[in-house]
Write a protein that holds these residues in place. Structure first.
Motif, PDB file in Angstrom:
ATOM      1  N   ALA A  61       0.847  -1.192   0.000  1.00  0.00           N
ATOM      2  CA  ALA A  61       0.000   0.000   0.000  1.00  0.00           C
ATOM      3  C   ALA A  61       0.888   1.249   0.000  1.00  0.00           C
ATOM      4  CB  ALA A  61      -0.967  -0.039   1.171  1.00  0.00           C
ATOM      5  N   SER A  62       0.550   2.241   0.816  1.00  0.00           N
ATOM      6  CA  SER A  62       1.264   3.528   0.752  1.00  0.00           C
ATOM      7  C   SER A  62       2.675   3.495   1.332  1.00  0.00           C
ATOM      8  CB  SER A  62       0.444   4.615   1.454  1.00  0.00           C
ATOM      9  OG  SER A  62      -0.617   5.033   0.635  1.00  0.00           O
ATOM     10  N   MET A  63       3.101   2.371   1.909  1.00  0.00           N
ATOM     11  CA  MET A  63       4.512   2.273   2.294  1.00  0.00           C
ATOM     12  C   MET A  63       5.394   2.360   1.048  1.00  0.00           C
ATOM     13  SD  MET A  63       4.756  -0.318   5.555  1.00  0.00           S
ATOM     14  CE  MET A  63       4.759  -1.809   4.556  1.00  0.00           C
ATOM     15  N   THR A  64       4.801   2.124  -0.129  1.00  0.00           N
ATOM     16  CA  THR A  64       5.483   2.338  -1.409  1.00  0.00           C
ATOM     17  C   THR A  64       6.060   3.743  -1.490  1.00  0.00           C
ATOM     18  OG1 THR A  64       3.967   0.807  -2.529  1.00  0.00           O
ATOM     19  CG2 THR A  64       5.126   2.393  -3.922  1.00  0.00           C
ATOM     20  N   LYS A  65       5.364   4.695  -0.889  1.00  0.00           N
ATOM     21  CA  LYS A  65       5.767   6.102  -0.997  1.00  0.00           C
ATOM     22  C   LYS A  65       7.135   6.370  -0.367  1.00  0.00           C
ATOM     23  CE  LYS A  65       1.084   8.093  -1.240  1.00  0.00           C
ATOM     24  NZ  LYS A  65       0.202   6.911  -1.105  1.00  0.00           N
TER      25      LYS A  65
END
Length: 442
Positions: A61-65
């Motif tokens: 999820a947003s840990m990609t960021k």
């Protein structure tokens, strides 16, 4: 009778005390983490202190960021952009921002936004549109930015990863807007171990990332941005029960496929830990599980100086020298060997020497002249305990320091070298004669 009763009571008390102590140790050794995968890492060395299915590839999820943050900060460092550089919102980013299902915050087209504004929107509230706007600014398109993400993953040594967009959303959700060069139904993938390694590089290379991830709130277009990290030091809302000492980052994540994820980092004293939990079952649970990991890491491990600067191994404290005014030179560690260890395990550590073969002559000696403090090899930390403490990034150990000479050795002058050669010559003749007569009369 009284003495017997007293002895029985003392015995029962000892048993109870032992049992309680044993239970607490067992509880510490077996943390029950209610998440699909998890990991604890020492942020200084990359040493893994605990892991649960840490190599399992899952949607982050947003840990990609975290990778997007890294590449933006790298572009700033390289002078390609700066915090005051402005850009406008593309149709794609505007579409994301206008859709409540993507947690859009309603950005405005035909308006200039600074890199700082967009970065805060990405780091604090995990906004997707500001993330895409930054990716497009840095690389020209999100498709090109994804190539940069995967190239950087290789450079960092990430082992289990796949980047298909800059945000952590599923490409399927992006419809026709999925980045060029990726599959329309693909997901980003990371293991807990790779997420920890990504966080490790982000903190090591760009510690200013923590200045943004620790901000409780900011503002964009008149809207208050509240940090999604409940473990920060909140004082005026319902998150105070989750606050954890020293917490200053790093990135939350959530999609239906990923569940609830969190890469956390906290510093207490001189120690900093990185933790990752993936696929927890609720917003609150990811923080509760993170607290378990943090408490285990900080309570069960300590930073220890195991071998001081100038340490010498017995029987290996000198190296022979050829063609020098001295026949040998002492060697020692150039700095202290320090690492995070399980409390009480100091005796499980030793060091070994690895001499640089390029420094040695054919006979295994150092060739004069030699400078004081000259590096001749490395001292490597060794662990003999039962637990296999690995290191993120596939390293066997990064706990090594230089081995250096403690004094200088000048090269012997030509006259002394000649005398030495003559001496060696006659010594050789004498030995040959002695051996001849020994053989003759034996």
């Amino acid at each position: 009778m009284k003495k017997a009763s007293m002895l029985i009571m003392i015995l029962m008390l000892m048993i109870a005390t032992y049992s309680l102590t044993n239970v607490s140790v067992q509880a510490a050794e077996n943390i029950e983490v209610e998440a699909e995968s998890a990991i604890i890492v020492d942020a200084k060395t990359g040493k893994i202190l605990f892991e649960k299915q840490s190599d399992l590839k899952l949607p982050p999820a947003s840990m990609t960021k975290m990778m997007t943050e890294y590449l933006v900060l790298e572009a700033i460092k390289e002078g390609k952009i700066n915090w005051d550089t402005t850009t406008q919102i593309s149709d794609y980013a505007y579409w994301l921002s206008a859709d409540p299902s993507f947690s859009g915050i309603g950005l405005i087209q035909d308006k200039n936004y600074t890199v700082r504004q967009l970065y805060e929107g990405m780091a604090i509230i995990s906004d997707n549109a500001t993330t895409v706007a930054l990716a497009e600014l840095v690389a020209g398109s999100e498709g090109e930015f994804v190539k940069m993400m995967n190239e950087k993953a290789v450079e960092m040594g990430l082992q289990e990863y796949k980047f298909v967009n800059s945000t952590g959303l599923s490409n399927l959700d992006l419809g026709e807007n999925y980045p060029e060069g990726t599959e329309p139904n693909a997901d980003n993938l990371l293991s807990a171990r790779s997420a920890a390694l990504l966080a490790y590089h982000l903190i090591q290379d760009y510690p200013e990332a923590l200045e943004h991830s620790s901000m409780l709130r900011s503002e964009l277009d008149g809207r208050e941005l509240l940090n999604l990290n409940w473990m920060l030091p909140w004082e005026d809302n319902n998150f105070t029960q989750y606050a954890y000492e020293g917490m200053d980052g790093l990135k939350t994540g959530h999609t239906d496929e990923a569940g609830y994820c969190f890469t956390g980092t906290a510093k207490q004293g001189e120690r900093r830990l990185i933790t990752v939990v993936m696929k927890a079952d609720s917003k609150a649970s990811r923080f509760v599980q993170t607290k378990k990991l943090m408490e285990y890491g900080f309570s069960q491990f300590e930073t220890a100086e195991l071998f001081p600067s100038g340490f010498q191994l017995e029987q290996e404290s000198v190296l022979p020298v050829s063609k020098g005014k001295e026949e040998q030179v002492e060697i020692a560690t150039a700095e202290a060997l320090e690492t995070m260890i399980k409390t009480g395990e100091q005796e499980q550590y030793s060091i070994s020497y690895q001499i640089d073969q390029d420094k040695l002559a054919e006979d295994g000696s150092l060739k004069a002249p030699i400078k004081s403090g000259e590096k001749v090899g490395e001292a490597i930390l060794q662990y003999a305990g039962d637990v296999n403490y690995g290191y993120i990034g596939g390293k066997d150990s990064d706990q090594r320091v230089d081995l250096v000479t403690t004094s200088a050795v000048e090269k012997s002058n030509w006259f002394m070298l000649s005398l030495g050669a003559i001496g060696d010559f006659f010594s050789g003749i004498f030995s040959t004669v002695v051996d001849f007569f020994k053989g003759l009369f034996s």
